[in-house]
Motif scaffolding. Structure first.
Motif, PDB file in Angstrom:
ATOM      1  N   ILE A 118       0.695  -0.959   0.160  1.00 36.28           N
ATOM      2  CA  ILE A 118      -0.093  -0.305   0.192  1.00 36.28           C
ATOM      3  C   ILE A 118       0.923   0.891  -0.025  1.00 36.28           C
ATOM      4  O   ILE A 118       0.582   2.278  -0.919  1.00 36.28           O
ATOM      5  CB  ILE A 118      -0.949   0.128   0.945  1.00 36.28           C
ATOM      6  CG1 ILE A 118      -2.096  -1.188   1.096  1.00 36.28           C
ATOM      7  CG2 ILE A 118      -1.603   1.546   1.731  1.00 36.28           C
ATOM      8  CD1 ILE A 118      -2.989  -1.232   2.124  1.00 36.28           C
ATOM      9  N   ARG A 119       2.183   1.246   0.607  1.00 36.99           N
ATOM     10  CA  ARG A 119       2.578   1.822   0.655  1.00 36.99           C
ATOM     11  C   ARG A 119       3.252   2.689  -0.903  1.00 36.99           C
ATOM     12  O   ARG A 119       3.725   3.724  -0.592  1.00 36.99           O
ATOM     13  CB  ARG A 119       3.808   2.031   2.281  1.00 36.99           C
ATOM     14  CG  ARG A 119       5.011   3.513   2.418  1.00 36.99           C
ATOM     15  CD  ARG A 119       5.558   3.354   3.493  1.00 36.99           C
ATOM     16  NE  ARG A 119       6.771   2.165   3.482  1.00 36.99           N
ATOM     17  CZ  ARG A 119       6.191   0.800   4.407  1.00 36.99           C
ATOM     18  NH1 ARG A 119       5.092   0.988   4.698  1.00 36.99           N
ATOM     19  NH2 ARG A 119       7.133   0.007   3.940  1.00 36.99           N
ATOM     20  N   ILE A 122       0.642   4.019  -3.317  1.00 39.51           N
ATOM     21  CA  ILE A 122       0.082   5.599  -2.875  1.00 39.51           C
ATOM     22  C   ILE A 122       1.283   6.493  -2.787  1.00 39.51           C
ATOM     23  O   ILE A 122       1.189   7.201  -3.626  1.00 39.51           O
ATOM     24  CB  ILE A 122      -0.247   5.022  -1.201  1.00 39.51           C
ATOM     25  CG1 ILE A 122      -1.558   4.508  -0.902  1.00 39.51           C
ATOM     26  CG2 ILE A 122      -0.401   6.717  -0.974  1.00 39.51           C
ATOM     27  CD1 ILE A 122      -2.602   4.922  -2.493  1.00 39.51           C
ATOM     28  N   LEU A 130      -8.210   5.264  -2.494  1.00 38.19           N
ATOM     29  CA  LEU A 130      -7.828   3.747  -2.354  1.00 38.19           C
ATOM     30  C   LEU A 130      -8.740   3.493  -1.352  1.00 38.19           C
ATOM     31  O   LEU A 130      -8.676   4.328   0.828  1.00 38.19           O
ATOM     32  CB  LEU A 130      -6.723   3.488  -1.793  1.00 38.19           C
ATOM     33  CG  LEU A 130      -6.442   1.962  -1.214  1.00 38.19           C
ATOM     34  CD1 LEU A 130      -6.220   0.663  -3.144  1.00 38.19           C
ATOM     35  CD2 LEU A 130      -4.648   1.260  -0.755  1.00 38.19           C
ATOM     36  N   MET A 132     -10.418  -0.109   1.437  1.00 42.22           N
ATOM     37  CA  MET A 132     -10.298  -1.313   1.623  1.00 42.22           C
ATOM     38  C   MET A 132     -11.344  -1.371   2.752  1.00 42.22           C
ATOM     39  O   MET A 132     -11.982  -1.454   3.585  1.00 42.22           O
ATOM     40  CB  MET A 132      -8.907  -1.952   2.443  1.00 42.22           C
ATOM     41  CG  MET A 132      -7.907  -0.545   1.685  1.00 42.22           C
ATOM     42  SD  MET A 132      -6.228  -1.432   2.186  1.00 42.22           S
ATOM     43  CE  MET A 132      -5.661  -2.665   1.082  1.00 42.22           C
ATOM     44  N   PHE A 286      -1.700  -1.355  -9.121  1.00 40.85           N
ATOM     45  CA  PHE A 286      -1.743  -2.394  -7.772  1.00 40.85           C
ATOM     46  C   PHE A 286      -0.944  -4.747  -7.940  1.00 40.85           C
ATOM     47  O   PHE A 286      -0.160  -4.482  -6.211  1.00 40.85           O
ATOM     48  CB  PHE A 286      -3.147  -2.503  -6.730  1.00 40.85           C
ATOM     49  CG  PHE A 286      -3.000  -2.968  -5.561  1.00 40.85           C
ATOM     50  CD1 PHE A 286      -2.516  -2.096  -4.430  1.00 40.85           C
ATOM     51  CD2 PHE A 286      -3.102  -3.807  -5.030  1.00 40.85           C
ATOM     52  CE1 PHE A 286      -2.973  -2.022  -3.129  1.00 40.85           C
ATOM     53  CE2 PHE A 286      -3.450  -4.444  -4.101  1.00 40.85           C
ATOM     54  CZ  PHE A 286      -3.248  -3.883  -3.011  1.00 40.85           C
TER      55      PHE A 286
END
Length: 303
Positions: A118-119, A122, A130, A132, A286
């Motif tokens: 994720i880091r 982004i 984003l 979740m 992703f």
């Protein structure tokens, strides 16, 4: 009738309310109060000129015109998201939104460094919204099929048509009892003793769990791993848990694995996407970050 940003916001609120089956259920998703959601819905109904849903003591339900309108809303929002992605692509910059579904209790799994993924995602695509969501395997597949989620990560004992599954890794599960259970202090309980213990299961069973406990007369049920862990810690049930989730409790001597040479299985984790969205830029971006963590794995699919 013209639709600007304020009208589109009303439409997105409506879509979220329908997807969550009510005002209260949509609160967390929208980060709005029930009264604010009610106000937005009234404004949309005034704009459209029809009653879209019934709400009150009878619960939330769509009117017939509300169902027809929602079908068009879904198509419109898909087009808007696609258009935003297209304009972002023109400047080589991803925007829009990405909705990711997850099975529960994966945050403690070192085999899935999702926070790092994720880091990185982004940091490279800061304009992407984003979101979740946690759900069970069936709900995740339905949501991906219906385009409410762009992709999902989890273990999928059964697979739906039209979806593609990219294998990621195997999650190790053992059969555990809590320190309050009668078998906890038994040095080497027999297979017969273990198989006769009340077992806590889930709404979706792994075939290995079924195989060892078909004769159990009492079975508890839990729809997520935390609830299953709680029932096992009560001492009333035994049950399977992921090794990474049970580790801390086992280290503190609150859990014990039962006959690990006989009772264990590996749950296959995979990335799930719609077959027709494999070339979607958000999904591809992703997936690329995630795949970098699991090089050499294969892709399977149905339909």
């Amino acid at each position: 009738m013209s639709y600007g940003p304020s009208e589109i916001k009303l439409i997105r609120v409506y879509a979220s309310v329908v997807q969550n089956q009510g005002f209260a259920a949509a609160q967390e998703k929208l980060n709005l109060s029930v009264s604010a959601i009610s106000t937005y819905m009234s404004q949309l109904e005034t704009l459209v000129g029809v009653t879209l849903c019934h709400r009150g003591r009878g619960g939330f339900r769509l009117t017939e015109k509300g169902r027809l309108y929602y079908a068009e809303v879904q198509a419109l929002l898909d087009r808007l998201d696609s258009f935003e992605s297209y304009t972002s692509a023109l400047r080589d910059d991803l925007g829009g939104s990405l909705n990711v579904g997850l099975i529960d209790s994966i945050v403690s799994d070192p085999a899935l460094p999702l926070a790092a993924v994720i880091r990185e995602f982004i940091s490279l695509h800061p304009r992407v919204r984003l979101s979740m969501h946690v759900a069970n395997p069936y709900e995740l597949q339905v949501a991906v099929t219906e385009r409410r989620m762009d992709l999902a990560i989890g273990t999928f004992p059964t697979s739906m048509n039209g979806l593609v599954f990219q294998e990621l890794y195997n999650e190790q599960h053992w059969l555990y009892c809590g320190d309050q259970h009668a078998l906890y202090g038994v040095e080497q309980p027999s297979i017969y003793e273990i198989e006769r213990q009340p077992l806590v299961g889930r709404g979706f069973w792994h075939k290995a769990e079924h195989a060892h406990h078909e004769s159990s007369s009492e079975v508890g049920s839990a729809e997520n791993m935390e609830a299953r862990l709680l029932l096992i810690l009560s001492g009333c049930f035994i049950g399977y848990l992921p090794e990474h989730l049970a580790g801390l409790w086992q280290h503190r001597s609150h859990l014990r694995a039962l006959a690990p040479e006989s009772f264990s299985y590996q749950a296959k984790f995979a990335l799930c996407i719609r077959r027709d969205r494999q070339r979607d830029r958000h999904v591809m971006a992703f997936r690329d970050f995630l795949s970098a963590q699991f090089k050499g794995n294969t892709t399977t699919g149905r339909g």
